[in-house]
Each structure stands twice: as C-alpha cells, then as structure tokens.
Design an enzyme around this catalytic site. Structure first.
Site, short mmCIF file in Angstrom:
data_model
loop_
_atom_site.label_atom_id
_atom_site.label_comp_id
_atom_site.label_asym_id
_atom_site.label_seq_id
_atom_site.Cartn_x
_atom_site.Cartn_y
_atom_site.Cartn_z
N CYS A 36 -4.93 3.75 -15.86
CA CYS A 36 -4.58 4.91 -15.05
C CYS A 36 -5.67 5.12 -14.00
O CYS A 36 -6.82 4.72 -14.19
CB CYS A 36 -4.49 6.14 -15.95
SG CYS A 36 -4.10 7.66 -15.04
N CYS B 51 -3.15 12.72 -19.59
CA CYS B 51 -2.84 12.12 -18.29
C CYS B 51 -1.97 13.06 -17.45
O CYS B 51 -0.85 13.41 -17.84
CB CYS B 51 -2.11 10.79 -18.50
SG CYS B 51 -1.74 9.95 -16.96
N ASP C 225 -7.02 7.79 -13.25
CA ASP C 225 -7.89 8.87 -13.72
C ASP C 225 -9.35 8.42 -13.78
O ASP C 225 -9.67 7.38 -14.34
CB ASP C 225 -7.40 9.29 -15.12
CG ASP C 225 -8.01 10.59 -15.59
OD1 ASP C 225 -9.25 10.64 -15.76
OD2 ASP C 225 -7.27 11.56 -15.75
N HIS D 8 -4.15 6.97 -21.37
CA HIS D 8 -5.23 7.76 -21.98
C HIS D 8 -4.72 9.11 -22.47
O HIS D 8 -3.65 9.56 -22.10
CB HIS D 8 -6.38 7.96 -20.98
CG HIS D 8 -5.99 8.70 -19.75
ND1 HIS D 8 -6.21 10.05 -19.59
CD2 HIS D 8 -5.34 8.30 -18.62
CE1 HIS D 8 -5.75 10.43 -18.40
NE2 HIS D 8 -5.21 9.39 -17.80
#
Lengths: 509, 509
Positions: free
Chosen positions: A163, A243, A165, A232
């Site tokens: 991701c 997420c 992130d 995650h």
C-alpha cells in the site's frame, strides 16, 4: 490459523528438531547469527536490527534538525548579512546548499519559512537518497547471495506491491528485511490496488531477459515469478488506523488484494498458458508492531484471507525455545497453514520463502519491542512527504513517505488525494505545507529519454498544483520535481519556475 | 534522388527487363493483375482501387446524410408525434437508434441540433467500425499471404507511426495499401513524434511471443522488426498545408521523424545488442495527391531526408512502359536511392519492400488522378471527428478522423489541442461542435481489464472536457466514450452522464 501456529510451536517444542536435513537455502539464514548478541528471541537477527536502528536514527536526525534550525534563524532574518549567515547555517546543520539570494528577507518581504521548511524536507529526502545507505546489509545475504537463494527456493524475480501508506515506507528493508537485489519491482498504490496489466508487463520484461540473455536465469529453469501484495491493518485501532483506501477494514483490504492477486494469476494463465509459472503471496502488516501475517498458499497455490502464519504469535510461541526448535516450530506453522505435510516437496520452495520472511520479521518484531516498547507511539500517520511518479527505495523508514506510483495525476488522482488528505491532516495544525516530490526515472540507454522524463516530471508537478490549486494558493503545498537516470545515480532537480508552455489550451478564440 | 529515379526509369526503358529472375515475393504482387482493367499505368491495381473507391463512397454517403436529415427534421420539431417520427427517420436514413425520449422538443426547449449532429457523427463512425469492411481485400494478398511475404522480405512485424493529421486517416488501407495482417502496431501522434520507449516495448512484446510461441516466427529466424515513420507535406501549399506540428515545413517534419527513428534504432542496439535486428523506414506522404516518398535505407541502414524514391515521379516515368519494364524501373530507382547494385543481397529484402510500397501507391496515385483530377479539392483539413485513446483502423478514409493515441490528456494535451484547433477551425463557421471519441481497447483475457478500460475512457472524456471547458460550455465540443474488447469486436458505449466521483479533490477544508 493462529491456533495451528501455536499448536505447531508446541509440537515442535515437544518433539524436538526434525531429522530431515534442512535444505541449504534454509540453512543459509539459520547459520547467519551463530552467536546471537544479547537478546530474547533465538532467531532475531540483532546485528541487522542494530544496523537498521542506526540508519533510522540517522534519517530521523536529518529531518528532526530542520524545524529547530529554521526556528532559530527566523527571528534573525532582518539582521545585516542574514542571508549569508542563513545559507551557512543550513549548509552546516542540514547539509543543504541553498543560495543566499533565496534567503534574503526584508520587513516588507519576510522569509517564507513555511515554504522553506518544505524545501528543506524535500532537499533532505533527496540528500539521503544520494547518501547511499548500505541497503544490501551484507549480513542479510551471507551464507550465499540471497538472489541465488531465492532461485533455489524456486523464484527468479520478486514483484512487490505494498500500500502507498507511509507506515509501509520501510516494508522491504525493515519489515520483510529482503535485500534490494531480490526485488525486481516495488510499486506502491493506495490500498495496494495494482494494475494487473502492468504486472503482466513486469513478468514479460523479466521473461524476455531470461530468454534472450539467460538473466537472472534461463527461461527453461523451473523457477517462478513471485508477485507479493502487502496490505496493512492496525492492532491498536483496527477501525481507525487501518488502510484508508479500504475504509480501515482489514478483511476488505486483504480480500481486495487477494482478488487482485488471483486476477493476475488468472490473466497470466490465460495469456501465457500454464507454463508461465507465476506464484502469488498475500502478506498483511500490523502497522503498530510491524508484525506480519503470511497467507501461505496451499498445495494448489490458493490463499485464504483467514488462513495465515503470524510472526507476532510465532515470536511469543518460540522465544523461549532453543534455536533449532524455534526454526522447526516456524516450519511446522507454515506447513500447517499450507495444509501440507512438512516434507511436501511440491510446496517446499514457497514454504521455505514464507519461513524466511517470518524469521526475518521476528527480528523486526523484537526491534519494535526493544525500541518502541512493543508498539509504535504514533499509531497513525506522521509521513514527512509524498513521493509520486516512479518508486524510490534508497531511503526507507516507517512513516517517512506516502509513496504512490503514477505516470500522470489523471490516472493517479485518487491515490494523490488520499496522500494529500493524510499529510494535510498532520501538517496543517503546524501551519506547514505538504511537501510533494515528483520523481521520474529514465533509462539513460534510450536516446531522448532524459528529455521525456523531465517533461513528465514537469507535467506531474503542474498537474498536482492544478488539481490542488486552492490548497497550493494558500501555501499548503510545496512541489518539487527530480529525474534520475537509474537507481543509485544522482538526482537531477527540475526548475519548475521555468516556463515550458503547454499549460493552457488557448486553441480557439 | 528524383533525378536518379528518372534516370533509372529511362535506363530500364532502354535496356529492357532484367535477366535475374525476380523473387517469388515480388512476383506475387506483379502477378496480381495479369489482365489490368482499362487504365493508364501498367502497375496500378484497379481492382483494389475500385474496391477502395466503393468503400470511400459508402463512408462519405453515411456522413453526408447526417446534415440533410437533421436539416429536414429541424422545422418539424414542434409538430405532434415529432419525437417518434424523428427516431424513425434517423433509424431509416442513418441507421442510428436514438431513443425518441431524447428527441422530444418544445418551444421552450427546442432540440439541440448542434449536439445531435455531433452525436450522429460519432454514432455513424461507431456504426461504420462495426460494419466490418473487408479491409483484408483479398486481392491485396493473393499469390501468397502478405504476412508470409513480408517475412520472406526479412520482416516479422511492422510498427507504423503516422502523423495524427486526418489526411493520413487512410494511410495503411489507401496510401500504402498494406493488409492489416502485416501491421502489428499503428499508433498516431502529432508530427508522428512517437515515444521511443513505447516502441521498444512493442518490440519486446513481439520478441517474447517469438521466443515463447514461435509466432509470427521463431526468435532464431533472421528477420527484423520494422518501424515505419510517416510524415506528410503538401505539394500545392507547402508552407500552409503541411504538418502543423512541424510548422508546415517538410524538411523539419522529415528531419524530426528521422531523428526519432534513429533514436529507436540506437536505443535497441544499446538495450538489446546488435542481434536485436530492427529496421527503420521513413516515408513522406503528399497529402494533396497521396503520392509517397520512400527514403530507402542505404547498405548500412542509414536514410537521408533528401534521398528518396517518389511514387509520383515513378508513375510518370513508367506509365508508358510495358509492365515488366515499369517494374524494373522501380527496382532500379530503389537500388539507386539505396546506393547499391540492383543485385545487392544484403539490402534485397528492404528494397523489395520499398518497391512493394511504391507499386501499391502507384495504384493510389492513379486513383487520385482518376477520381480527384490528380489532386484533392480539399488540400486542407475537413476531418469529421477526433479519435483519442487507442487506435481505430477499421474505418479509414482521408480526412475522416484526426487520430491521436494517448493514455491521458495530461500526456497527450499537445496533440489533443492541435486536433481541436484544426477541427474547431472548420466546424465553428458552420456552428457545429467538434465531435471527439475517446476509445479504449482492453484485453478481455485479463480479469478486471474491462472495468479498468471503462474508467480510463471516462477519465479521458472528463479530462478533455476539463481542459477545453470554455469551448465545451458554449457547446463547441461533444465527447463520447467507448471501450472495445479487441479489434473486430463490438464497441461498448460508456454513459458519461452517470456520476463516478473522482472529479474534485475535496480533500481539505
């Protein structure tokens, strides 16, 4: 499979080491830290953890020096000779070369310290990229080179999509602890939602090299292309700090990514036949502890979002065991998760690889326990900047950068917006703009590619500013652009103030 | 080389047919029209010309019926039952199914006939795409299949990049008269300025198929990937009706494209070694006559913008000759242009291919002489629509569509703007909006690709409207979007009125 993992650990503890000699690949990492430094878990590689810790400290220190330095300079800006003094200070403290002319202030035009802060963050990130950390960390690959090792485990290339992130900003170096040499592709997208066609192209480019030049190995070699998806979740605040792209719902995040991995597998079979030989692996990261869930594929290659081997559980279940028993416990947990006997030959390579990741991550779990009291203090986002365009992996650290790969904002708008929303939320209270780096890589062997890359970087930066014009207008965004000939080479900054037309259509009266 | 061509033609006339037996590939087309229909040039293939002429008439008639039909309907729009009547009329005259509900008018809300015109143009184009013209034109490939023939000439795939200019809208069917089966890629860009990295990817995808599946032939086969660039110029008004992207300067247009072709050649050698075996070919088109300049490569593969064999000159120089003499004259002209003896083995394949194109084009030169008195009445632009996104080749005709390939407006803005400027210039005086079709192809074998394609088509359409918002607001643009599973399959229209979010960032208060 948490139950299965525990059961396996207990079984390992009860029955002692297996008699089947472990393969050399497995041995390579098990032999790594023959004399572990003081610590708790017999498999945690503290030499690596300490090196990563030093690197993290260095990165934190570099960024941490920015605000105090600017805070100290601010009140002096109207003093005589300030610009030269400021330039010298920034050079000495931050190792950034900012021309004195850009630091001239007067009472009618004071320094724009917010913009300067973003400039320093972007400059520091670029400086650290060129700082050339030893990302290979030789102890990660001792015994034998890790790339030879993964081939022995049956893979010839690894393509990872985490991701975007920022809490996964250290996913390959810290969390999975895999050396860069074995990662052929790492591209991040919000929610890890990679484009299947793009992954097919990755496979094709690797495959052509295997046919034409026999690298990394010959096309006939019975190895596979491994596509890993990393989602995650948050164990502390699962409903809030998971997420964002999947509504902070780990079942949704895992399910959507597993579906994407299955689509890739299906596409490859349809396009290139059963012989195309790809493997897929789903991994979840607890961003509070850096522990991982490995969704070990079963004998048919199928994975399940509810079936996984968990490093945190394995850590606790095996911390008290003798080293060899701990290894066996992990092996058994992985085999149990796959639903195969521990000596199943078909699934051996993938299981060894899953064991390798779990063992690596046990080192990280322990590092977080040691240095962050088991859980990071900042469960949420504290990213320092956003990186868009092509991937940057040279400098990694949890919460360092929200990184979303995109060719254009037109295609990547949703990811960009998520990133800006996240960074704006924790920059705005400090009245600081969100720093964004547009980073484009090019192949210097292609004539004209440098010019094309510069145009693309320029376009990307302009499109970011255009899409978020209101925020930019009130100084809430700071965009820089760089191009780079290849990994490891120098960054070339692009002067975005220079006009290059094309901004306005102006084609009809 | 015009002098050389003439000289060669004269020499051929003087010395009679060569004694060296022509290769079978060459024979295939020379045997094609053993009994030419009434006409002037012994090599002009009138059967093909007539088929193309019929097709052109059909296309022209389909578009030509739109304005009269709407003009006839306009005054009746306030009559009772008009909507049903209009729907029936549009179905009968234009074969377009427009729901009656969309044709309801009242004195306070009269029909938007401008928008309806654009809608009918876009609908007609889509209908003609699905009309499945026999583009293979069996007589183009008789003797033996053309793809086998080009392989005999030493090529296994052809990648053509013409300029996006609508006057090249019939480049493969009419001007070069090459069957679709031998064109692996056709992508158009303003000024024919293709992206080198993208062409490298084309080569890679073909090469991987050769290695893995032996199609179109085995990787060991000593054939080459041929990249053709097509620029254009105007013999009537060279300063005004040439390529807009190169300032209507044919030296600049040819020079820039030759440089791009050389960059591709260089990139391939550097990336994949001398064994990668690509060939490049530069071709110029006189958009007033459809005659071509073929810049025949010399023995080292090098081309020169001033050295070319010209079909118009060859037409005149050989029209009076017996068929075999005319063929020899072309062969000699090509050899002279390459600077090699007519029996040079190294350059034979490329020379045969250049001869094949010149011979094909002689048929088109004659067709333009026969049906357009030698030069098109409309030297300039009269395109009916703009096509952006993926290529459409099913329906071809000079000045039918300005076609620019792009994934996003962000990258393709310059090409889009040129197209809109051109079409706006000849639509605005008639108070008609510019019709634009966003066309995205997808590989139905990739799960999820249809959804991704629809998103891309939607994004592209939205980005066009956003970039040209002022023009769109006053009704000067009409954008439609379609996706398509593959060439030859049905088009799926995308409903652009349905909301799909993502338009506004809205990420910060």
């Amino acid at each position: 499979m948490r139950g299965a993992a525990l059961h396996a650990a207990r079984r390992a503890a009860a029955t002692g080491p297996r008699h089947r000699p472990p393969p050399r690949g497995w041995d390579a990492w098990s032999a790594r830290t023959s004399e572990p430094a003081a610590g708790r878990h017999p498999l945690a590689d503290r030499t690596v953890s300490q090196a990563l810790h030093r690197r993290a400290d260095e990165i934190e220190a570099a960024f941490g020096a920015i605000a105090p330095t600017l805070q100290e300079l601010a009140p002096r800006q109207f003093a005589p000779e300030f610009a030269a003094h400021a330039a010298a200070t920034l050079h000495a403290r931050l190792q950034l070369d900012i021309p004195a002319a850009a630091l001239v202030a007067s009472w009618t035009a004071p320094l724009d310290l917010r913009a300067l802060h973003a400039h320093c963050v972007l400059g520091t990130f670029c400086r650290l990229i060129e700082r050339a950390f030893d990302r290979g960390l030789s102890h990660l690959v001792d015994g034998e080179p890790a790339d030879a090792l993964i081939r022995r485990w049956g893979f010839h290339a690894i393509d990872i999509t985490p991701c975007a992130d920022g809490r996964l900003s250290g996913v390959t170096d810290y969390i999975l602890r895999v050396p860069p040499s074995i990662v052929a592709f790492r591209e991040s997208y919000a929610g890890a939602m990679f484009d299947v066609a793009q992954s097919v192209r990755h496979w094709e480019s690797v495959e052509l090299q295997r046919w034409r030049t026999g690298t990394p190995n010959a096309a006939e070699a019975p190895t596979r292309f491994l596509k890993i998806g990393v989602y995650h979740f948050s164990s502390i605040a699962p409903r809030h700090e998971g997420c964002a792209a999947h509504g902070s719902d780990d079942v949704r995040a895992a399910g959507a990514l597993l579906e994407r991995l299955n689509q890739f597998d299906q596409a490859m079979r349809t396009l290139h036949g059963a012989r195309c030989a790809v493997a897929t692996l789903l991994i979840g990261v607890d961003t509070d502890t850096d522990a991982i869930r490995v969704h070990v594929p079963d004998a048919t290659g199928r994975m399940d979002i509810l079936r996984h081997a968990d490093s945190a559980i394995l850590y606790d279940a095996t911390a008290h065991l003798p080293r060899e028993h701990a290894k066996d416990a992990i092996r058994d947990a992985v085999a149990a998760c796959a639903g195969v006997p521990a000596d199943d030959a078909e699934t051996e390579g993938m299981r060894w690889f899953c064991g390798y990741l779990l063992k690596n991550n046990i080192g990280q779990v322990e590092a977080v326990r040691d240095w962050h009291r088991g859980r990071y203090a900042d469960a949420g986002h504290t990213e320092r900047l956003i990186v868009v365009g092509d991937p940057v992996d040279d400098v990694q650290l949890r919460n360092l950068a929200f990184q979303a790969q995109m060719r254009t904002v037109e295609e990547g708008a949703a990811d960009l917006d998520v990133g800006i929303r996240i960074l704006h939320a924790h920059h705005a209270p400090h009245r600081l703009p969100v720093p964004i780096l547009a980073h484009i890589r090019f192949d210097p062997r292609i004539p004209g590619a440098a010019v094309t890359a510069e145009q693309q970087a320029r376009r990307l930066a302009a499109a970011i500013l255009a899409r978020h014009a209101a925020l930019a207008a009130r100084g809430g965004l700071s965009v820089a652009a760089v191009v780079r000939a290849a990994d490891g080479s120098a960054l070339t900054p692009i002067d975005l103030t220079a006009s290059h037309g094309d901004a306005s259509p102006e084609v009809h009266p």
